[in-house]
Design a protein around this motif. Structure first.
Motif, mmCIF file in Angstrom:
data_model
loop_
_atom_site.group_PDB
_atom_site.id
_atom_site.type_symbol
_atom_site.label_atom_id
_atom_site.label_comp_id
_atom_site.label_asym_id
_atom_site.label_seq_id
_atom_site.Cartn_x
_atom_site.Cartn_y
_atom_site.Cartn_z
ATOM 1 N N UNK A 1 0.832 -1.203 0.000
ATOM 2 C CA UNK A 1 0.000 0.000 0.000
ATOM 3 C C UNK A 1 0.866 1.252 0.000
ATOM 4 N N UNK A 2 0.277 2.358 -0.471
ATOM 5 C CA UNK A 2 0.952 3.653 -0.422
ATOM 6 C C UNK A 2 -0.099 4.749 -0.371
ATOM 7 N N UNK A 3 0.287 5.894 0.195
ATOM 8 C CA UNK A 3 -0.603 7.049 0.304
ATOM 9 C C UNK A 3 -0.329 7.979 -0.873
ATOM 10 N N UNK A 4 -1.351 8.248 -1.674
ATOM 11 C CA UNK A 4 -1.209 9.161 -2.800
ATOM 12 C C UNK A 4 -1.410 10.610 -2.373
ATOM 13 N N UNK A 5 -2.386 10.821 -1.488
ATOM 14 C CA UNK A 5 -2.701 12.178 -1.049
ATOM 15 C C UNK A 5 -3.085 12.140 0.428
ATOM 16 N N UNK A 6 -2.212 12.601 1.319
ATOM 17 C CA UNK A 6 -2.569 12.645 2.737
ATOM 18 C C UNK A 6 -3.422 13.867 3.030
ATOM 19 N N UNK A 7 -4.061 13.858 4.188
ATOM 20 C CA UNK A 7 -4.850 15.011 4.602
ATOM 21 C C UNK A 7 -6.207 14.603 5.099
ATOM 22 N N UNK B 1 -5.993 -1.388 -6.318
ATOM 23 C CA UNK B 1 -7.174 -0.629 -5.895
ATOM 24 C C UNK B 1 -6.761 0.778 -5.487
ATOM 25 N N UNK B 2 -7.694 1.703 -5.631
ATOM 26 C CA UNK B 2 -7.534 3.081 -5.179
ATOM 27 C C UNK B 2 -8.740 3.425 -4.318
ATOM 28 N N UNK C 1 -5.454 6.585 -1.229
ATOM 29 C CA UNK C 1 -4.421 5.564 -1.127
ATOM 30 C C UNK C 1 -4.543 4.571 -2.267
ATOM 31 N N UNK C 2 -3.485 3.789 -2.448
ATOM 32 C CA UNK C 2 -3.509 2.701 -3.417
ATOM 33 C C UNK C 2 -3.025 1.422 -2.739
ATOM 34 N N UNK C 3 -3.423 0.298 -3.305
ATOM 35 C CA UNK C 3 -2.969 -1.009 -2.819
ATOM 36 C C UNK C 3 -2.784 -1.925 -4.023
#
Length: 270
Positions: free
Chosen positions: A75-81, A103-104, A86-88
């Motif tokens: 997984x990774x964070x595309x846009x925090x806040x 997935x997004x 996120x994506x996986x």
């Protein structure tokens, strides 16, 4: 109430994604891990990077290959806040090439915005107890042994109906818990393809892309039953199928919507 087996969908979803998952055959849909269950596991893996109080607003999964082997999720964070995207990616544990699925998802807290709510009305339906039980052959969809399906109306899969739509009450059979987000994501993919209602021969109509958007009413669900209505809005000669799904509880509260991009496979032997 019978004791649920250790690897049942409900138990798997209850502890969430906490490491590699075995895509065991009893959890398969058509030809691989059930798409809704895979979507729920991918979403669960992203939830650990979401701020407290944020809820799932939308998630879309793309299935590149059937999940038939042990897999892990990256997984990774595309846009925090406040609004977090996120994506996986589901990756074979043996190091296979490329993701099997990805997935997004977007999470955000619930807050008033002064907007007037709008939600679709449920179709007319008798209670689940008044509907006949519909059994899917487990050799076609093994995970269906953990589900109870009670169709509403005359349409059934592969019976040459006029309209490409299906409506049914659906629940997990292993307990009487109402659907949380993970169970809801799984059950939103529990109906046969609505396009199958107009077919007369058994054709596979697998999912290539699945989007689910829970509604606020899901948090108040108190029954294990959900009423699903799925309709094919468009299908072309190449077999591409655009399907829309809505879900309600027994009180008529809207629980969420789903969208599927499917592809009709050619008949066997062609």
């Amino acid at each position: 109430m019978t004791t649920a087996p250790a690897e049942s969908p409900g138990r798997l979803l209850a502890h969430g994604f906490d490491g590699p998952v075995e895509a065991a055959p009893h959890l398969w849909g058509f030809g691989g891990l059930h798409g809704g269950l895979a979507l729920a596991l991918l979403t669960s893996s992203m939830r650990g990077s979401v701020p407290a109080g944020a809820e799932l607003r939308t998630v879309t999964a793309r299935f590149h290959r059937p999940l038939t082997e042990r897999f892990d999720v990256e997984t990774s964070v595309l846009r925090p806040g406040t609004v977090t995207t996120l994506t996986a990616r589901a990756l074979r544990a043996d190091g296979g090439t490329g993701p099997e699925a990805d997935a997004t998802a977007t999470f955000a807290p619930r807050r008033p915005a002064g907007a007037a709510p709008v939600s679709p009305a449920p179709p007319s339906a008798p209670p689940p107890s008044a509907c006949e039980l519909f059994t899917i052959p487990p050799e076609f969809v093994p995970i269906s042994t953990f589900m109870e399906i009670r169709p509403v109306g005359p349409n059934r899969p592969y019976t040459g109906c006029t309209e490409p739509e299906l409506t049914a009450w659906i629940r997990f059979t292993e307990d009487d818990l109402p659907p949380d987000t993970s169970r809801f994501l799984t059950l939103m993919d529990a109906l046969a393809p609505s396009y199958a209602a107009v077919l007369t021969d058994l054709r596979h109509v697998p999912t290539l892309e699945l989007t689910v958007r829970p509604a606020p009413g899901l948090a108040q669900a108190s029954s294990p039953w959900i009423l699903l209505h799925a309709r094919t809005h468009r299908a072309d000669a190449g077999g591409w199928v655009d399907e829309h799904i809505d879900a309600w509880d027994e009180t008529g509260t809207h629980l969420g919507s789903g969208y599927q991009l499917r592809l009709v496979r050619p008949p066997s032997g062609t």
